[in-house]
Design an enzyme around this catalytic site. Structure first.
Site, PDB file in Angstrom:
ATOM      1  N   GLU A 140     -74.640 168.460  22.796  1.00 55.18           N
ATOM      2  CA  GLU A 140     -75.510 168.367  21.553  1.00 55.18           C
ATOM      3  C   GLU A 140     -75.087 167.019  20.871  1.00 55.18           C
ATOM      4  OE1 GLU A 140     -76.358 171.052  17.735  1.00 55.18           O
ATOM      5  OE2 GLU A 140     -75.077 171.736  19.168  1.00 55.18           O
ATOM      6  N   ASN A 191     -78.063 173.409  16.971  1.00 58.44           N
ATOM      7  CA  ASN A 191     -78.476 173.394  15.631  1.00 58.44           C
ATOM      8  C   ASN A 191     -79.413 172.163  15.460  1.00 58.44           C
ATOM      9  OD1 ASN A 191     -77.541 175.899  15.287  1.00 58.44           O
ATOM     10  ND2 ASN A 191     -75.773 175.091  14.151  1.00 58.44           N
ATOM     11  N   ASN A 225     -83.738 177.052  19.459  1.00 61.26           N
ATOM     12  CA  ASN A 225     -82.382 177.295  19.250  1.00 61.26           C
ATOM     13  C   ASN A 225     -81.919 178.134  18.198  1.00 61.26           C
ATOM     14  OD1 ASN A 225     -79.364 176.577  19.983  1.00 61.26           O
ATOM     15  ND2 ASN A 225     -79.518 176.218  17.743  1.00 61.26           N
ATOM     16  N   GLU A 226     -81.283 179.350  18.538  1.00 63.20           N
ATOM     17  CA  GLU A 226     -80.872 180.435  17.292  1.00 63.20           C
ATOM     18  C   GLU A 226     -81.781 180.426  16.307  1.00 63.20           C
ATOM     19  OE1 GLU A 226     -76.817 178.911  16.534  1.00 63.20           O
ATOM     20  OE2 GLU A 226     -76.306 179.676  18.479  1.00 63.20           O
ATOM     21  N   TYR A 279     -69.330 183.106  20.941  1.00 64.81           N
ATOM     22  CA  TYR A 279     -68.268 182.353  20.752  1.00 64.81           C
ATOM     23  C   TYR A 279     -66.860 183.143  20.395  1.00 64.81           C
ATOM     24  CZ  TYR A 279     -70.929 178.162  20.872  1.00 64.81           C
ATOM     25  OH  TYR A 279     -71.908 177.160  21.077  1.00 64.81           O
ATOM     26  N   GLU A 313     -74.885 179.421  25.501  1.00 67.65           N
ATOM     27  CA  GLU A 313     -73.925 178.777  24.777  1.00 67.65           C
ATOM     28  C   GLU A 313     -72.597 179.833  24.818  1.00 67.65           C
ATOM     29  OE1 GLU A 313     -74.403 177.424  20.721  1.00 67.65           O
ATOM     30  OE2 GLU A 313     -76.536 176.793  20.961  1.00 67.65           O
ATOM     31  N   GLN A 334     -69.044 173.119  24.126  1.00 63.60           N
ATOM     32  CA  GLN A 334     -69.728 171.892  24.959  1.00 63.60           C
ATOM     33  C   GLN A 334     -69.032 171.034  25.948  1.00 63.60           C
ATOM     34  OE1 GLN A 334     -72.038 169.443  22.058  1.00 63.60           O
ATOM     35  NE2 GLN A 334     -72.395 171.531  20.661  1.00 63.60           N
TER      36      GLN A 334
END
Length: 502
Positions: A27, A72, A172-173, A244, A292, A352
């Site tokens: 990202e 993001n 994304n999200e 996460y 992710e 990442q």
């Protein structure tokens, strides 16, 4: 000493281990791109500004597909800012990470870098502040061979062959209130379905990923997946999962069992997808892109983020977590969870790749080095081949505050019928005692123990740093022995182990 027993039978399979399971994520965030993969003037930089030392480590890591450009970041990104002559590219405010984006690296440069490292490109389109039109434009630019304005523009920009991107993320999200363009599930689902149908009019063979929940802790988790899939089930191939993990208030017993949460997350999403499948009387199975996942000390980000209206730094040091042995053990256990669900999770992206919550770290003008999490990923990517097996594990349990009763030992195995190779991945979650595991391998036939590698340390918080880049390394485990169809091996406290048989 904890004693556990594992039975392996190659005839009991879960599913094929898709090579995309060993993907990663780049990202435009912090120093992931700038000072990470791209640093003109670095002693190892090639003619295009890519750090060759980083390229070598990415190849060694064994990543197979890389999700780009966010994250993001993508919900405010204008993809056309990153093409054409660099001197003409605009600088933009990156609202996601309160930074300045220079756009020195864009789609063409990143695709060229991927060709050097030997990975596939997984591209995310902006469905936060943009929509169908922009998704079609970047698809035309990337995949149409020639003969249109945007495909010919790609050629004029120095890329004659199409990028031929097969896998595309639809935003994304979008369930997250922090996301630019966040809205209700019905709103996103309608836009994602329309975008998917439009993109398939250009290329029916695309593989499309719709946004699931940003975590299993979201208030809308479950209902979001159901609503989105009810609108998009016939249009997409995957639904995403993001997760996460970090220790909370020194509760390492729960942290070491984080993979239990990942197991439940995957199984809940699969159950929701199957509910929609049954409702629709469909024969199609929805797969999961766990695009992710990582250990991430999110609580530390609040102290390092920039917020001022006049403070928009370029490639600031953000999310540069230093990973310990314990982090690597949890990380390796998350890989075990992904393999254990190989029938449904057929794509995953470690978030990442460089500098930002990453297995690879760099210093501007200086060296690159491997974090502790590098080793479980590199070994698993290399060794996990063929079919994930339905193993039978008998292990003592302990009680964790967050996950209830969990096994002290966790394990998964893969078997490649073509080569006859079997790999077993093991974790000892005990903070103080070693564990001895007996592995019944009689159904594998006439085999021998090939290699056994263990990541552990007397100090579970030991880490690799700029000053001590090789403090932690995998070590050969000499305890493994094969006798009468049983392999025994000792697992140190807080350890991850890879064992190969053939």
């Amino acid at each position: 000493m904890t004693r556990a027993h594992l039975t392996i039978d190659p005839y009991f399979t879960v599913g094929t281990v898709n090579r995309r399971l060993f993907g990663s994520f780049v990202e435009h965030l912090g120093r992931c791109v700038y000072d990470g993969i791209y640093e003109p003037g670095h002693p190892t930089a090639d003619d295009h500004g890519y750090r060759e030392d980083v390229i070598a480590l990415v190849r060694e890591l064994g990543v197979t597909a890389i999700r780009y450009p966010g994250g993001n970041f993508v919900s405010g990104y204008r993809w056309e800012d990153g093409i054409g002559p660099r001197e003409q590219r605009p600088r933009r405010l990156d609202l996601a990470w309160h930074s300045t984006e220079t756009n020195e690296v864009g789609l063409d440069e990143f695709a060229a870098w991927l060709r050097k490292v030997g990975s596939e490109l997984m591209y995310a389109v902006n469905l936060g502040t943009r929509g169908i039109h922009e998704a079609l434009d970047v698809l035309e630019y990337a995949n149409v061979p020639s003969g249109t304005r945007l495909s010919d523009l790609r050629i004029a920009n120095g890329t004659p062959a199409p990028h031929d991107i097969r896998m595309w993320c639809l935003g994304n999200e979008m369930d997250g209130p922090w996301q630019l363009g966040h809205g209700a599930a019905e709103e996103y689902a309608s836009l994602a379905a329309k975008t998917a149908r439009a993109m398939r009019q250009v290329d029916p063979g695309l593989e499309l990923v719709v946004c699931g929940s940003a975590s299993a802790q979201m208030a809308t988790f479950g209902s979001w997946e159901r609503t989105v899939l009810e609108a998009t089930y016939d249009e997409v191939d995957y639904i995403s999962c993001h997760a996460y993990y970090e220790p909370k208030d020194g509760d390492y017993a729960s942290f070491l069992a984080s993979a239990v949460n990942m197991d439940r997350f995957i199984e809940s999403v699969a159950a929701t997808a199957d509910h929609v499948k049954a409702e629709r009387r469909s024969s199609k199975t929805m797969y999961i892109s766990f695009d992710e996942w990582n250990v991430w000390y999110q609580s530390r980000y609040r102290a390092e983020r920039h917020t001022g209206i006049g403070d928009w730094p370029i490639a600031p040091r953000l999310l540069e977590n230093t990973y310990s042995v314990m982090d690597a053990v949890v990380f390796g256990n998350l890989l075990i969870s992904l393999i254990r669900h190989a029938d449904r999770v057929t794509s995953a992206s470690l978030a990442q790749l460089v500098n930002v919550i990453a297995p690879i770290m760099t210093e501007p003008g200086g060296p690159a080095w491997r974090q502790t999490t590098f080793f479980p990923f590199a070994l698993t990517s290399r060794l996990a081949r063929g079919e994930a097996l339905e193993v039978k594990l008998d292990s003592p349990a302990y009680t964790s505050a967050l996950h209830g009763d969990v096994t002290v030992v966790d394990a998964v195995a893969t078997h490649d019928a073509g080569s006859g190779a079997t790999a077993v991945f093991l974790v000892n979650r005990d903070e103080e005692s070693e564990a001895e595991i007996e592995i019944d391998v009689r159904m594998l036939g006439d085999i021998r123990v090939r290699d056994v590698w263990t990541v552990s340390d007397k100090d579970p918080h030991a880490a690799n740093t700029l000053e001590q880049p090789d403090r932690v390394r995998p070590a050969a485990n000499p305890t493994a022995a094969l006798s009468d169809g049983t392999v025994t091996v000792s697992l140190p406290p807080v350890s991850w182990t890879a064992l190969t048989l053939g």
